[in-house]
Design a protein around this motif. Sequence first.
Motif, short mmCIF file in Angstrom:
data_model
loop_
_atom_site.label_atom_id
_atom_site.label_comp_id
_atom_site.label_asym_id
_atom_site.label_seq_id
_atom_site.Cartn_x
_atom_site.Cartn_y
_atom_site.Cartn_z
N SER B 51 0.88 -1.17 0.00
CA SER B 51 0.00 0.00 0.00
C SER B 51 0.91 1.22 0.00
N PRO B 52 0.34 2.41 -0.18
CA PRO B 52 1.21 3.60 -0.13
C PRO B 52 2.00 3.65 1.18
N ALA B 53 1.39 3.18 2.28
CA ALA B 53 2.07 3.25 3.58
C ALA B 53 3.23 2.26 3.68
N THR B 54 3.14 1.15 2.93
CA THR B 54 4.17 0.11 3.07
C THR B 54 5.08 0.01 1.85
N PHE B 55 4.96 0.98 0.95
CA PHE B 55 5.70 0.85 -0.33
C PHE B 55 7.22 0.82 -0.14
N ALA B 56 7.70 1.38 0.97
CA ALA B 56 9.15 1.36 1.20
C ALA B 56 9.57 0.16 2.05
N ASP B 57 8.60 -0.63 2.48
CA ASP B 57 8.90 -1.79 3.35
C ASP B 57 9.60 -2.88 2.53
N PRO B 58 10.76 -3.34 2.99
CA PRO B 58 11.46 -4.39 2.22
C PRO B 58 10.67 -5.69 2.12
N ASN B 59 9.66 -5.85 2.95
CA ASN B 59 8.87 -7.08 2.90
C ASN B 59 7.62 -6.97 2.03
N LEU B 74 -2.42 0.67 -15.06
CA LEU B 74 -1.63 0.69 -13.82
C LEU B 74 -1.79 2.02 -13.08
N TYR B 75 -1.65 3.13 -13.79
CA TYR B 75 -1.81 4.45 -13.14
C TYR B 75 -3.21 4.57 -12.52
N THR B 76 -4.22 4.05 -13.23
CA THR B 76 -5.59 4.14 -12.73
C THR B 76 -5.73 3.41 -11.39
N VAL B 77 -5.19 2.21 -11.31
CA VAL B 77 -5.31 1.44 -10.08
C VAL B 77 -4.48 2.08 -8.96
N LEU B 78 -3.29 2.57 -9.30
CA LEU B 78 -2.46 3.20 -8.27
C LEU B 78 -3.13 4.45 -7.71
N ASP B 80 -6.33 4.92 -7.47
CA ASP B 80 -7.41 4.43 -6.61
C ASP B 80 -6.86 3.90 -5.28
N GLN B 81 -5.66 3.38 -5.31
CA GLN B 81 -5.04 2.87 -4.08
C GLN B 81 -4.51 4.01 -3.20
N GLY B 82 -4.51 5.21 -3.74
CA GLY B 82 -4.10 6.37 -2.95
C GLY B 82 -2.62 6.71 -3.03
N TYR B 83 -1.93 6.21 -4.07
CA TYR B 83 -0.50 6.54 -4.21
C TYR B 83 -0.30 8.00 -4.61
N PHE B 84 -1.31 8.59 -5.25
CA PHE B 84 -1.25 10.00 -5.66
C PHE B 84 -2.68 10.45 -5.93
N PRO B 85 -2.92 11.76 -5.94
CA PRO B 85 -4.30 12.24 -6.15
C PRO B 85 -4.83 11.88 -7.55
N GLN B 86 -6.09 11.52 -7.60
CA GLN B 86 -6.75 11.17 -8.87
C GLN B 86 -6.54 12.21 -9.96
N GLU B 87 -6.58 13.50 -9.57
CA GLU B 87 -6.49 14.56 -10.59
C GLU B 87 -5.21 14.46 -11.40
N HIS B 102 4.68 5.37 -20.32
CA HIS B 102 5.06 4.01 -19.92
C HIS B 102 5.45 4.08 -18.45
N PRO B 103 5.35 2.97 -17.71
CA PRO B 103 5.59 3.04 -16.26
C PRO B 103 6.96 3.63 -15.92
N THR B 104 6.95 4.54 -14.96
CA THR B 104 8.18 5.20 -14.55
C THR B 104 8.19 5.33 -13.04
N ARG B 105 9.34 5.15 -12.44
CA ARG B 105 9.46 5.23 -10.99
C ARG B 105 9.32 6.66 -10.50
N SER B 106 9.19 7.62 -11.41
CA SER B 106 8.90 8.97 -10.94
C SER B 106 7.43 9.08 -10.51
N VAL B 107 6.65 8.05 -10.78
CA VAL B 107 5.27 8.00 -10.29
C VAL B 107 5.24 7.08 -9.06
N PRO B 108 4.69 7.56 -7.93
CA PRO B 108 4.67 6.74 -6.72
C PRO B 108 3.94 5.41 -6.96
N GLY B 109 4.52 4.35 -6.42
CA GLY B 109 3.88 3.05 -6.53
C GLY B 109 4.45 2.17 -7.62
#
Lengths: 315, 291
Positions: B51-59, B74-78, B80-87, B102-109
């Motif tokens: 989840s956004p709260a555990t994204f840095a957790d090594p487990n 993927l962005y749509t689901v992330l 909704d999961q609260g990784y960043f604001p819908q807007e 395309h997926p980039t680590r500059s986007v949270p999640g």
Amino acid sequence: MELGRANLEVFADTVLELACADRDVLVVTSDSRGSGKLTGYGETLPDQLVELGIAEQNVIGFSAGLASAGKKVFAASPACFLTARGLEQIKNDVAYSDQPVRIIGISAGVSYGALGATHHSLHDFAVLRAINNLTIIAPADNFETRETIRAIHNTPHPVYVRLGKAPQRHVHGADSSFTIGKAAVIQDGGDLTFIACGETVPVALAAAEQLALEGIDCRVLSMHTIKPLDEEAVLQAARETRAIITVEEHSVFGGLGEACASVLMQGGASLPFKIVGFPDEYMVTGSQKELFNHYGISPDGLAASARQLLAVEAR
Amino acid sequence: MLTDLELQLKSIEYRATILRIIKQARAGHTGGDLSSIDILNVLYNNVMQVSPATFADPNRDRYVQSKGHCVEALYTVLADQGYFPQEELDTLCQYQSHFVGHPTRSVPGIEQNTGALGHGLAVAGGMALAAKLDGRSYRVFTLLGDGELAEGSNWEASLAASHYRLDNLVVIVDRNRLQISGNTETVAPLEPLHEKFAAFGYAVREVDGNDPAALMDIFNRVPFEAGKPNLVLANTVKGKGVSFMENSVKWHHRVPTDEEYATAMRELDEARAKLTAQASEAGQRRYPVHA
Ligand SMILES: Cc1ncc(C[n+]2csc(CCOP(=O)(O)OP(=O)(O)O)c2C)c(N)n1
Ligand SMILES: [Mg+2]
């Protein structure tokens, strides 16, 4: 100003013409016939299209084998994948083994814009220049594209051709000629030279037109052949004009600019010089046009660079 | 944990968001987004421990989207999961947005940058191997296209996944049978695919990849066999959920016109209405108001 077609469309038409008259011509694709505007080709000449699926290494390997048996292969796939994924095959199976494959990198540079870095080919000149036995060509407009494809129809050695997907302004007139390895003088001038290639040539020409209004007289060269480079045209520009700006849709590392710099330094030339291209950083998101503007590959950006260089020269 | 009904409703909501952002960006991989969204839905809402709260957790459980072109899903689901604001979804592909196409680590999640096909499986394999080396219990999920399987790197990674007994690796193949140039079996034939994966050492399970309940059931069984990497052959429909996009090769990366968009939204509204009606009927049957 009259806009032509996309260079890769002209490639598709030209290769169809050649293939209709020569059964040894083959186009090899990697689920890329749509992106390469080759759907019509595939419908007209299904037996002269080899589809290998999403497998760029395989495309180059198979092409080398086909070429060894006398097939005149045009391997067409997005430049970003073909020249990165397929690099070792290009180096060993094509260049080192001297199999005359015509490697066609489509939608090159930042043609794919906002699709991001995976889809950009800003490394291809750099890596391919360092490989022996490979001619590298980046045609500017429809004319140069057609002439390139015709010229390499019967090439005995490997060639890489880099094409974009945006409609291009015609920079050549009706009386133009084209020779691989010879820079094309798009416009002559005595103050400053723009040495550009591919889809940056019309941008340099627009900058030159803007500067002409200020009384700055620019030479514009289409350096369509990146390798072997027309060294004499570069040195001549250094003798006859007061500054040089190179322009390319490529990293500033290892491309046209550094190739020219090497010729100039080793030729003893000393004049204000600037390499315009993509800097070594995570790129912002945007379309090809937005990226060009962002990084100064625009008429305004290039005109500003020109003024700056000429001011340095005047001091 | 979402119920089956909630998952189904989520999928409809996600489909609407995907089409909206593709329309807005004037770019996107419509068909493959719609074929894989039910898989992403089930993974993120009910299966993966992240989840956004555990994204840095090594487990944390990890997800690598090898078929990176379906980034809109993927962005749509992330979002909704609260990784960043819908807007922020509305900036997709726009000048200077960090929402690259395309997926980039500059986007949270996002765990890994993808977009060139045939990379995700090896990277996911490395993540899964690290878990084994460190004695951690996290799992790694990766989603591949079927056309993508022509890249030899997938098969190289498969050899290693089997060799290192990566039963914490879950490879999901979005088997929608289409790639850009047509049907996979005419462009670069894959069959017999189940047998190929089995021969490479996977424990293979087939599932209806557009049925959340069936997906839940399959993912609950991971690891399928101790010591073997897991392979989920998810039979899907490209363009799923919008009648005229289904099984149509031209919808690989087509952007809907205003009219097509309106029709698609109407179909999704109807699907939502039908689902809720069925649910309340079923609910009434189960808990009759008047005994
Ligand atoms: C290495 C590489 N080659 C080519 C492409 C261009 N490309 C993007 S999507 C695609 C088709 C993918 O088909 P499939 O894997 O079946 O995906 P899906 O049907 O799920 O969209 C291609 C060829 C790419 N992204 N990466
Ligand atoms: Mg597919």
